[in-house]
Design an enzyme around this catalytic site. Structure first.
Site, mmCIF file in Angstrom:
data_model
loop_
_atom_site.group_PDB
_atom_site.id
_atom_site.type_symbol
_atom_site.label_atom_id
_atom_site.label_comp_id
_atom_site.label_asym_id
_atom_site.label_seq_id
_atom_site.Cartn_x
_atom_site.Cartn_y
_atom_site.Cartn_z
ATOM 1 C CB SER A 68 7.404 12.470 59.025
ATOM 2 O OG SER A 68 7.012 11.327 59.508
ATOM 3 C CG ASP A 69 2.568 14.539 63.441
ATOM 4 O OD1 ASP A 69 3.514 15.237 64.155
ATOM 5 O OD2 ASP A 69 1.525 13.914 64.324
ATOM 6 C CD GLN A 70 5.381 7.344 65.519
ATOM 7 O OE1 GLN A 70 5.909 7.597 66.439
ATOM 8 N NE2 GLN A 70 5.996 6.382 64.807
#
Length: 194
Positions: A68-70
């Site tokens: 996951s990355d934001q």
């Protein structure tokens, strides 16, 4: 024995994944998170989430690996982690009284079946009008230097907002659990059946 691996060193993402009650292990991937020239925001979060999962998947045969990355999007700028207090204060000053969009990329790799899924979730934050003193005190107290958007939703960041808009508030913390549960079910791991 757990077949689930979280490709993240983030304490916040680990705490979110723990809510599903599934046993898992975690490993922190080391990847270059810089955007490529001309890379659209959605493509960036897809690439980063998948790159994190792929990096960790090398070490885990027969597992489901979650990456996951934001990023934050504001006035055409892609904003990642501020890294220092001055940048965090500058970001929050820009955000004051405005809407900021967050994109969280999510990837799931099934190393047993050699398949993967990649998607992203959107979440908008409307900041209330913030004073310079509030911003300075918030950054000094919470030190959100490793958080996209320069705040921590899991802490005092909530004091900065007028409202939140999106389907899954966990997205804002960095791991969209509703979408992750759907992907896990598709991969054959139902959190309610575990």
């Amino acid at each position: 024995m757990s077949r689930l691996v979280l490709a993240s060193g983030s304490l916040w993402r680990r705490q979110l994944l723990e809510r599903l009650g599934l046993p898992f292990t975690w490993a922190s991937p080391d990847i270059d998170e810089r955007p490529r020239d001309g890379e659209p925001p959605e493509a960036l979060v897809h690439r980063l989430a998948l790159s994190k999962a792929e990096r960790v998947a090398r070490d885990f045969d027969d597992h489901l690996v979650v990456g996951s990355d934001q990023i934050a999007l504001f006035e055409g700028d892609i904003l990642g982690k501020p890294g220092d207090e001055a940048t965090a204060r500058a970001n929050l000053t820009r955000f004051s009284g405005n809407r900021v969009r967050f994109l969280t990329g999510l990837a799931l790799i099934d190393t047993r079946a050699s398949r993967h899924w990649v998607c992203h979730e959107r979440y908008d934050v409307v900041f209330r009008q913030l004073t310079e003193d509030e911003i300075t005190r918030y950054v000094a107290r919470e030190k959100p230097l490793d958080s996209a958007g320069s705040f921590r939703m899991e802490g005092l960041g909530v004091t900065l907002f007028e409202r939140l808009e999106g389907d899954d508030p966990n997205t804002l913390i960095g791991l969209p659990l509703i979408r992750l549960c759907a992907l896990l079910r598709e991969a054959g791991l139902d959190p309610l059946a575990a």
